[in-house]
Design a protein around this motif. Structure first.
Motif, PDB file in Angstrom:
ATOM      1  N   GLY A  68      26.422 -28.124  -6.952  1.00 43.34           N
ATOM      2  CA  GLY A  68      25.946 -26.786  -6.610  1.00 43.34           C
ATOM      3  C   GLY A  68      24.620 -26.507  -7.280  1.00 43.34           C
ATOM      4  O   GLY A  68      24.041 -27.373  -7.931  1.00 43.34           O
ATOM      5  N   ARG A  69      24.136 -25.275  -7.114  1.00 47.61           N
ATOM      6  CA  ARG A  69      22.867 -24.871  -7.703  1.00 47.61           C
ATOM      7  C   ARG A  69      23.108 -24.158  -9.033  1.00 47.61           C
ATOM      8  O   ARG A  69      24.038 -23.367  -9.166  1.00 47.61           O
ATOM      9  CB  ARG A  69      22.131 -23.914  -6.774  1.00 47.61           C
ATOM     10  N   LEU A  70      22.233 -24.425 -10.014  1.00 52.70           N
ATOM     11  CA  LEU A  70      22.297 -23.688 -11.276  1.00 52.70           C
ATOM     12  C   LEU A  70      22.136 -22.195 -11.021  1.00 52.70           C
ATOM     13  O   LEU A  70      22.780 -21.372 -11.679  1.00 52.70           O
ATOM     14  CB  LEU A  70      21.208 -24.189 -12.222  1.00 52.70           C
ATOM     15  N   LEU A 121      10.738 -34.719 -11.647  1.00 55.34           N
ATOM     16  CA  LEU A 121      10.974 -33.369 -11.139  1.00 55.34           C
ATOM     17  C   LEU A 121      12.348 -32.887 -11.596  1.00 55.34           C
ATOM     18  O   LEU A 121      13.370 -33.513 -11.285  1.00 55.34           O
ATOM     19  CB  LEU A 121      10.904 -33.371  -9.610  1.00 55.34           C
ATOM     20  N   VAL A 122      12.372 -31.787 -12.344  1.00 53.69           N
ATOM     21  CA  VAL A 122      13.626 -31.192 -12.787  1.00 53.69           C
ATOM     22  C   VAL A 122      14.090 -30.222 -11.711  1.00 53.69           C
ATOM     23  O   VAL A 122      13.425 -29.223 -11.429  1.00 53.69           O
ATOM     24  CB  VAL A 122      13.460 -30.460 -14.131  1.00 53.69           C
ATOM     25  N   THR A 123      15.218 -30.509 -11.088  1.00 56.86           N
ATOM     26  CA  THR A 123      15.738 -29.665 -10.021  1.00 56.86           C
ATOM     27  C   THR A 123      16.637 -28.574 -10.603  1.00 56.86           C
ATOM     28  O   THR A 123      16.906 -28.536 -11.798  1.00 56.86           O
ATOM     29  CB  THR A 123      16.540 -30.486  -9.003  1.00 56.86           C
ATOM     30  N   ARG A 124      17.119 -27.707  -9.733  1.00 55.26           N
ATOM     31  CA  ARG A 124      18.105 -26.683 -10.112  1.00 55.26           C
ATOM     32  C   ARG A 124      19.490 -27.056  -9.586  1.00 55.26           C
ATOM     33  O   ARG A 124      20.394 -26.236  -9.560  1.00 55.26           O
ATOM     34  CB  ARG A 124      17.693 -25.327  -9.559  1.00 55.26           C
ATOM     35  N   SER A 158      23.451 -38.192   5.519  1.00 55.40           N
ATOM     36  CA  SER A 158      23.076 -36.910   4.918  1.00 55.40           C
ATOM     37  C   SER A 158      21.935 -37.195   3.952  1.00 55.40           C
ATOM     38  O   SER A 158      21.954 -38.197   3.229  1.00 55.40           O
ATOM     39  CB  SER A 158      24.267 -36.306   4.169  1.00 55.40           C
ATOM     40  N   THR A 159      20.928 -36.321   3.927  1.00 55.51           N
ATOM     41  CA  THR A 159      19.761 -36.559   3.088  1.00 55.51           C
ATOM     42  C   THR A 159      19.757 -35.630   1.875  1.00 55.51           C
ATOM     43  O   THR A 159      20.291 -34.517   1.929  1.00 55.51           O
ATOM     44  CB  THR A 159      18.454 -36.341   3.865  1.00 55.51           C
ATOM     45  N   TYR A 160      19.148 -36.104   0.779  1.00 56.49           N
ATOM     46  CA  TYR A 160      18.906 -35.245  -0.381  1.00 56.49           C
ATOM     47  C   TYR A 160      17.413 -35.260  -0.684  1.00 56.49           C
ATOM     48  O   TYR A 160      16.813 -36.336  -0.829  1.00 56.49           O
ATOM     49  CB  TYR A 160      19.671 -35.717  -1.619  1.00 56.49           C
ATOM     50  N   GLY A 161      16.834 -34.090  -0.769  1.00 50.77           N
ATOM     51  CA  GLY A 161      15.426 -33.983  -1.092  1.00 50.77           C
ATOM     52  C   GLY A 161      14.973 -32.546  -0.987  1.00 50.77           C
ATOM     53  O   GLY A 161      15.778 -31.632  -0.790  1.00 50.77           O
ATOM     54  N   MET A 162      13.685 -32.330  -1.117  1.00 49.27           N
ATOM     55  CA  MET A 162      13.109 -30.987  -1.077  1.00 49.27           C
ATOM     56  C   MET A 162      11.631 -31.117  -0.736  1.00 49.27           C
ATOM     57  O   MET A 162      11.099 -32.240  -0.628  1.00 49.27           O
ATOM     58  CB  MET A 162      13.301 -30.287  -2.423  1.00 49.27           C
ATOM     59  N   THR A 163      10.985 -29.981  -0.558  1.00 48.33           N
ATOM     60  CA  THR A 163       9.568 -30.012  -0.207  1.00 48.33           C
ATOM     61  C   THR A 163       8.776 -30.799  -1.239  1.00 48.33           C
ATOM     62  O   THR A 163       7.909 -31.617  -0.897  1.00 48.33           O
ATOM     63  CB  THR A 163       9.007 -28.578  -0.111  1.00 48.33           C
ATOM     64  N   GLU A 164       9.087 -30.578  -2.520  1.00 47.75           N
ATOM     65  CA  GLU A 164       8.319 -31.205  -3.598  1.00 47.75           C
ATOM     66  C   GLU A 164       8.472 -32.728  -3.629  1.00 47.75           C
ATOM     67  O   GLU A 164       7.626 -33.431  -4.183  1.00 47.75           O
ATOM     68  CB  GLU A 164       8.721 -30.613  -4.948  1.00 47.75           C
ATOM     69  N   VAL A 211      17.485 -34.684 -12.507  1.00 46.07           N
ATOM     70  CA  VAL A 211      16.067 -34.953 -12.723  1.00 46.07           C
ATOM     71  C   VAL A 211      15.701 -36.170 -11.872  1.00 46.07           C
ATOM     72  O   VAL A 211      16.337 -37.221 -11.981  1.00 46.07           O
ATOM     73  CB  VAL A 211      15.760 -35.231 -14.208  1.00 46.07           C
ATOM     74  N   VAL A 212      14.709 -36.006 -11.020  1.00 41.71           N
ATOM     75  CA  VAL A 212      14.312 -37.051 -10.070  1.00 41.71           C
ATOM     76  C   VAL A 212      12.998 -37.673 -10.529  1.00 41.71           C
ATOM     77  O   VAL A 212      11.999 -36.969 -10.727  1.00 41.71           O
ATOM     78  CB  VAL A 212      14.145 -36.469  -8.651  1.00 41.71           C
ATOM     79  N   ASP A 213      13.010 -38.985 -10.699  1.00 36.47           N
ATOM     80  CA  ASP A 213      11.792 -39.733 -11.039  1.00 36.47           C
ATOM     81  C   ASP A 213      11.425 -40.581  -9.831  1.00 36.47           C
ATOM     82  O   ASP A 213      12.007 -41.639  -9.595  1.00 36.47           O
ATOM     83  CB  ASP A 213      12.038 -40.604 -12.272  1.00 36.47           C
TER      84      ASP A 213
END
Length: 315
Positions: free
Chosen positions: A224-226, A205-208, A152-158, A194-196
């Motif tokens: 979960g999401r904020l 990058l501060v995520t939600r 399973s992956t964790y990430g986002m466009t940014e 927070v991803v460095d």
């Protein structure tokens, strides 16, 4: 976008390419991302998985979004042989060759698991990464017995696709994500991750995403999401946690969202697809803590979805 169009964009003289965000928390937007950082992300993933030049990679996701684009970039940067199929809910149907490496969404994996021929093909993929949505407990349990590596992956466009992986198959299966060696994680005051990741992002990058970091300071779990916190009469309820408790008992597609309430400010609402709300209400009364139980129920023909197949929660 078709493959030839993206390859033309990737190989031109511009230092950036245009990528569309998923729109899971709002309207999708276009952003420019640096090709050099996409190449760095590709090398990190291929290096971690041990992919070699000449290995085959399946492209079965739309090229408008980062997941599809990164499969092409990995093939270009690391010398993988790309197998391209039309994006669909059954990407393995009728496939002549089993790829060494594939990236799929949970919905594509769900469909493949339910077709014997496709499930057999899925089990033969040497490296399978799953991203773009949550993997429920039933799917995770099914994938645990797979003979090859499933992640399973964790990430986002940014972050230009994933920056952490969670092993789903075999003895090394884990309920927490492990970041790549070049990535650091921490929590902010709201408990969000927070991803460095200097290889792919200019600054932290501060995520939600509300997260929990293991005592080792590296591995993490997403709660979960904020954006999906429901403040009902001063009690903060995480929509994803409510769904997790209900999922074993409700067969129809459903989601937890919120609705304005005169007494509580916000109240929990359950939206269910083509099903009896009375039965759902009985289940909620039996399964959920008192203050998590929905005050409102609604039936819809189909749950609202984003272009990338994620539930549009409408919180």
């Amino acid at each position: 976008m078709v493959l030839s169009e993206f390859l033309k964009e990737w190989l031109n003289d511009s230092p950036t390419v245009t990528v569309k965000t998923s729109g899971s928390t709002g309207v999708p937007k276009l952003i420019a991302v640096e090709k050099s950082r996409m190449a760095a992300s590709a090398r990190i993933t291929c290096g971690f998985l041990g992919l070699r030049q000449g290995d085959s990679a399946l492209l079965c996701m739309p090229l408008d979004y980062i997941a599809g684009k990164m499969m092409v970039v990995r093939s270009e940067v690391c010398g993988l042989r790309l197998i391209s199929v039309e994006p669909s809910g059954h990407p393995l149907r009728g496939l002549d060759e089993i790829p060494d490496f594939a990236a799929m969404t949970p919905m594509q994996v769900y469909n493949s698991l339910r077709e014997p021929a496709e499930c057999a093909a899925l089990m033969r993929i040497r490296h399978l990464i799953i991203g773009g949505g949550a993997i429920d407990d039933d799917m995770a349990e099914r994938l645990r017995s797979f003979p090859n590596a499933v992640w399973s992956t964790y990430g986002m466009t940014e972050t230009l696709s994933h920056i952490a992986l969670r092993r789903l198959s075999g003895k090394g299966s884990d309920n927490m994500y492990t970041p790549f060696d070049t990535v650091g994680v921490s929590l902010n005051a709201d408990g969000c991750l927070v991803v460095d990741a200097p290889s792919v992002c200019d600054s932290p990058l501060v995520t939600r995403d509300i997260a929990e970091i293991a005592p080792d300071g590296r591995r993490f779990r997403i709660r979960g999401r904020l954006d999906n916190v429901i403040n009902s009469g001063g009690i903060k309820i995480q929509a994803e946690e409510v769904e997790r408790l209900l999922r074993p008992y409700i067969a129809s597609p459903f989601m937890i969202t919120k609705r304005r309430d005169e007494k509580f400010g916000e109240a929990v609402m359950l939206v269910i697809q083509d099903s009896d709300t009375a039965e759902a209400e009985r289940i909620c009364g039996r399964v959920l803590p008192k203050y998590w139980q929905p005050r409102y129920y609604e039936t819809v023909k189909a749950l609202p979805m984003t272009e990338t197949g994620k539930v549009k929660r409408l919180l």
